[in-house]
Design an enzyme around this catalytic site. Structure first.
Site, mmCIF file in Angstrom:
data_model
loop_
_atom_site.group_PDB
_atom_site.id
_atom_site.type_symbol
_atom_site.label_atom_id
_atom_site.label_comp_id
_atom_site.label_asym_id
_atom_site.label_seq_id
_atom_site.Cartn_x
_atom_site.Cartn_y
_atom_site.Cartn_z
ATOM 1 N N ASP A 290 5.670 10.313 -37.524
ATOM 2 C CA ASP A 290 4.995 9.225 -38.194
ATOM 3 C C ASP A 290 6.245 8.484 -39.035
ATOM 4 O O ASP A 290 7.137 9.233 -39.254
ATOM 5 C CB ASP A 290 3.620 9.906 -38.805
ATOM 6 C CG ASP A 290 2.843 8.842 -39.625
ATOM 7 O OD1 ASP A 290 2.494 7.708 -39.153
ATOM 8 O OD2 ASP A 290 2.561 9.388 -40.703
ATOM 9 N N ASP A 292 5.074 5.977 -42.257
ATOM 10 C CA ASP A 292 4.701 6.001 -43.435
ATOM 11 C C ASP A 292 4.113 7.504 -44.036
ATOM 12 O O ASP A 292 3.377 7.935 -43.220
ATOM 13 C CB ASP A 292 3.753 4.675 -43.662
ATOM 14 C CG ASP A 292 4.314 3.467 -43.621
ATOM 15 O OD1 ASP A 292 4.790 2.986 -44.683
ATOM 16 O OD2 ASP A 292 4.351 3.021 -42.574
ATOM 17 N N ASP A 473 1.321 12.303 -41.687
ATOM 18 C CA ASP A 473 0.433 12.627 -42.922
ATOM 19 C C ASP A 473 -1.098 12.029 -42.762
ATOM 20 O O ASP A 473 -1.632 12.280 -43.664
ATOM 21 C CB ASP A 473 1.261 12.238 -44.138
ATOM 22 C CG ASP A 473 1.024 10.615 -43.868
ATOM 23 O OD1 ASP A 473 1.290 9.920 -42.931
ATOM 24 O OD2 ASP A 473 0.746 9.761 -45.113
HETATM 25 O O1 LIG Z 1 1.399 5.533 -38.667
HETATM 26 P P1 LIG Z 1 2.246 5.290 -40.028
HETATM 27 O O2 LIG Z 1 3.649 4.952 -39.459
HETATM 28 O O3 LIG Z 1 1.867 6.073 -41.017
HETATM 29 O O4 LIG Z 1 1.722 3.763 -40.423
HETATM 30 C C1 LIG Z 1 0.350 3.719 -41.006
HETATM 31 C C2 LIG Z 1 0.332 2.616 -41.874
HETATM 32 O O5 LIG Z 1 1.348 2.574 -42.672
HETATM 33 C C3 LIG Z 1 1.627 1.436 -43.592
HETATM 34 O O6 LIG Z 1 0.666 1.495 -44.740
HETATM 35 C C4 LIG Z 1 0.574 2.751 -45.412
HETATM 36 O O7 LIG Z 1 1.934 2.669 -46.011
HETATM 37 C C5 LIG Z 1 2.113 1.598 -46.979
HETATM 38 C C6 LIG Z 1 3.629 1.737 -47.597
HETATM 39 O O8 LIG Z 1 3.714 2.939 -48.106
HETATM 40 C C7 LIG Z 1 1.079 1.818 -48.069
HETATM 41 O O9 LIG Z 1 1.142 0.562 -49.209
HETATM 42 C C8 LIG Z 1 -0.442 1.846 -47.525
HETATM 43 O O10 LIG Z 1 -1.392 1.906 -48.499
HETATM 44 C C9 LIG Z 1 -0.508 2.940 -46.458
HETATM 45 O O11 LIG Z 1 -1.604 2.780 -45.711
HETATM 46 C C10 LIG Z 1 1.702 0.105 -42.951
HETATM 47 O O12 LIG Z 1 1.643 -0.921 -43.666
HETATM 48 C C11 LIG Z 1 0.287 -0.012 -41.648
HETATM 49 O O13 LIG Z 1 0.792 -1.234 -40.964
HETATM 50 C C12 LIG Z 1 0.303 1.165 -41.095
HETATM 51 O O14 LIG Z 1 -0.423 1.235 -40.140
#
Ligand SMILES: O=P(O)(O)OC[C@H]1O[C@H](O[C@H]2O[C@H](CO)[C@@H](O)[C@H](O)[C@H]2O)[C@H](O)[C@@H](O)[C@@H]1O
Length: 529
Positions: A290, A292, A473
């Site tokens: 993953d 983020d 995560d």
């Molecule tokens: O599947 P992932 O790679 O973990 O992506 C999930 C989402 O991640 C991002 O949002 C998340 O991270 C941001 C930056 O740290 C944070 O601000 C936000 O609150 C989190 O939900 C991304 O912007 C999304 O498009 C993804 O779906």
């Protein structure tokens, strides 16, 4: 609140469950709402032109809920038109669809609904089905009721016909002369068919008129099923208890390979760090990551989540010794740019959009048909949320993330409502949850777990000498942990709000880097030996 349900059933000595269909068992409420809106908006526009007058279009969040939801079709036509001070002749049930009568307009709505049913299909709520299956196994008798005359087609389309001992729908109601909700007739008939008295049965309803009908029938327990954040209204109209989901025992749900899925608290997971050698045994890993919260810490703005040079270096080294794929909710191009390593695979938009080395690009989830809905939903959400400070509507190719991390607590409800309103308009989309985000995704049976299995298959990794490892995560990573349980290893970074199907843990992004480095070292040392 869901746990109270089983207690209430026990305390009231409930012998039978009577469930409304739309919104409780099947997810056709959105198809209905869309069909009503299409029919009424065109009619009002045409009538407005003729009379040189403005009629406001139907709003799903208010008009549909207040005048139409849960009641017989022609009553819905009459009710809504009355709200626009329009009175039409009743007509006959055989009236041509679109004829300017109550029946004619109702018949046209039904045609639109059937079209949607064929093109999009009905889906059952998994929580309802899992819970009902458990209740039936305990000997509970079950009936389904609906004002719809299409209930048999809908139940068959959702594959849940066999879960009910009795079906009382719009066809039965006409045959027996039963009054529509809020009259209790249809529930009373269901109780009669199940051979129980109302004081031995529980009614499950998501519509206000339905809750009133249960109360009018003196049923022992009226359970409001709140799928649209309307819990207070359900209580005010007579629900004894309001649930958002049916309580399912997640440990007994199965993973895609059919084996029992084990779920634990994140705090119970051992760290993977001391177990790397044992874990790998003599196998080569295939690593799915993953982005983020796993490769970069969670930060306030999506664009601030930049990969550190150290993590990039570790990934680059790892990708020299085994397959490495990034499986992210982000847009594929965006995450590929952020990671910026050519020999990795990238699955973006939660696995709907996949690319790899040598120009490989494929969209295996079949989501292309959802693109027009995503485009429209994106525009509407941006408009609805333009004044909500801190909200971000992030469009990915096959998903829209609605961020509320930086929204003031008292304004989060506006974000919730905007998302629910848009979902009602687009049955092609469904809601997912993430860390301080709602995700609107294609309403398809595809997710990160399916993308991982697809990659394993496509890259010929389903071999006894390969160990798939997934690290993530968030809630969306649970699909991948579940898909690999029994055949691979899931590693949860930190914790989220639910139990997990992962087997090991890592504390944070730094520990992920240390783990990936050690993994590379173990594979390399084996090669050197
Ligand atoms: O599947 P992932 O790679 O973990 O992506 C999930 C989402 O991640 C991002 O949002 C998340 O991270 C941001 C930056 O740290 C944070 O601000 C936000 O609150 C989190 O939900 C991304 O912007 C999304 O498009 C993804 O779906």
């Amino acid at each position: 609140m869901e746990d109270n349900l089983d207690t209430a059933l026990r305390q009231k000595h409930i012998k039978a469950l009577i469930l409304d269909m739309d919104g409780v068992v099947t997810q056709t409420a959105r198809l209905h709402a869309q069909a009503w809106k299409r029919m009424f908006d065109a009619y009002l526009q045409q009538r407005g032109k003729r009379e040189n007058k403005t009629y406001y279009p139907l709003t799903i969040a208010t008009d549909y809920r207040k005048y139409i939801d849960g009641i017989p079709r022609y009553d819905g036509v009459r009710n809504f038109l009355a709200s626009r001070t329009i009175v039409l002749p009743e007509g006959e049930p055989t009236d041509e669809p679109g004829k300017e009568t109550i029946a004619g307009l109702g018949n046209l709505k039904n045609i639109y609904f059937k079209e949607l049913l064929t093109t999009i299909g009905a889906e059952a709520y998994p929580d309802t089905i899992a819970w009902l299956t458990q209740q039936r196994a305990k000997g509970m008798r079950t009936a389904i009721i609906s004002a719809s005359k299409n209930s048999k087609t809908i139940l068959a389309s959702a594959g849940v016909k066999g879960l009910f001992d009795a079906v009382v729908d719009g066809i039965v109601a006409v045959e027996l002369g039963l009054k529509g909700k809020p009259a209790p007739d249809i529930f009373m008939e269901a109780a009669r068919q199940l051979d129980v008295q109302p004081d031995e049965a529980a009614v499950f309803e998501d519509a206000l008129a339905g809750v009133e009908a249960g109360r009018a029938g003196n049923f022992a327990l009226i359970v409001g099923v709140d799928r649209t954040n309307d819990g207070n209204a359900l209580k005010q109209h007579g629900a004894d208890l309001v649930i958002r989901n049916f309580p399912t025992d997640k440990e007994t749900m199965t993973n895609p390979s059919g084996t029992k899925l084990q779920k634990r608290e994140a705090s119970e997971l051992p760290s993977i760090l001391p177990h790397i050698n044992k874990l790998l045994d003599s196998k080569t890993p295939a690593v799915f990551l993953d982005y983020d919260g796993c490769l970069t810490p969670i930060v306030k703005q999506p664009e601030m989540a930049v990969l550190s040079p150290e993590m990039r270096e570790v990934l680059e080294h790892l990708s020299r010794v085994c397959t490495v794929a990034i499986v992210s909710g982000r847009d594929r191009r965006n995450v590929a740019q952020l990671v910026n390593l050519e020999n990795l695979f990238y699955a973006g938009s939660h696995g709907f959009d996949i690319s790899g080395p040598d120009g490989m690009h494929i969209e295996p989830g079949g989501a292309a048909e959802a693109l027009p809905a995503l485009d429209e939903a994106d525009v509407i959400l941006k408009e609805k949320l333009k004044d909500v400070e801190g909200s971000i509507v992030e469009r990915k190719r096959y998903a829209i993330a609605v961020h509320f991390r930086n929204v003031a607590d008292e304004q989060v409800a506006i974000v919730d409502q905007a998302v629910e309103d848009v979902l009602i308009l687009f049955p092609q989309l469904k809601k997912g949850l993430g860390k301080k985000i709602y995700e609107l995704k294609p309403n398809l049976n595809w997710h990160k777990g399916k993308a991982v299995l697809w990659l394993m298959d496509t890259l010929h990794l389903n071999r006894s000498d390969i160990l798939p490892i997934y690290i993530g995560d968030d809630i969306t990573d649970e699909d991948a942990f579940a898909s690999l349980q029994g055949t691979g290893t899931g590693i949860l970074v930190g914790a989220h709000d639910d139990k997990t199907a992962a087997s090991y843990s890592l504390k944070d992004v730094d520990e992920v880097r240390i783990f990936l480095q050690k993994l590379t070292d173990v594979v390399n040392s084996r090669r050197d030996a």
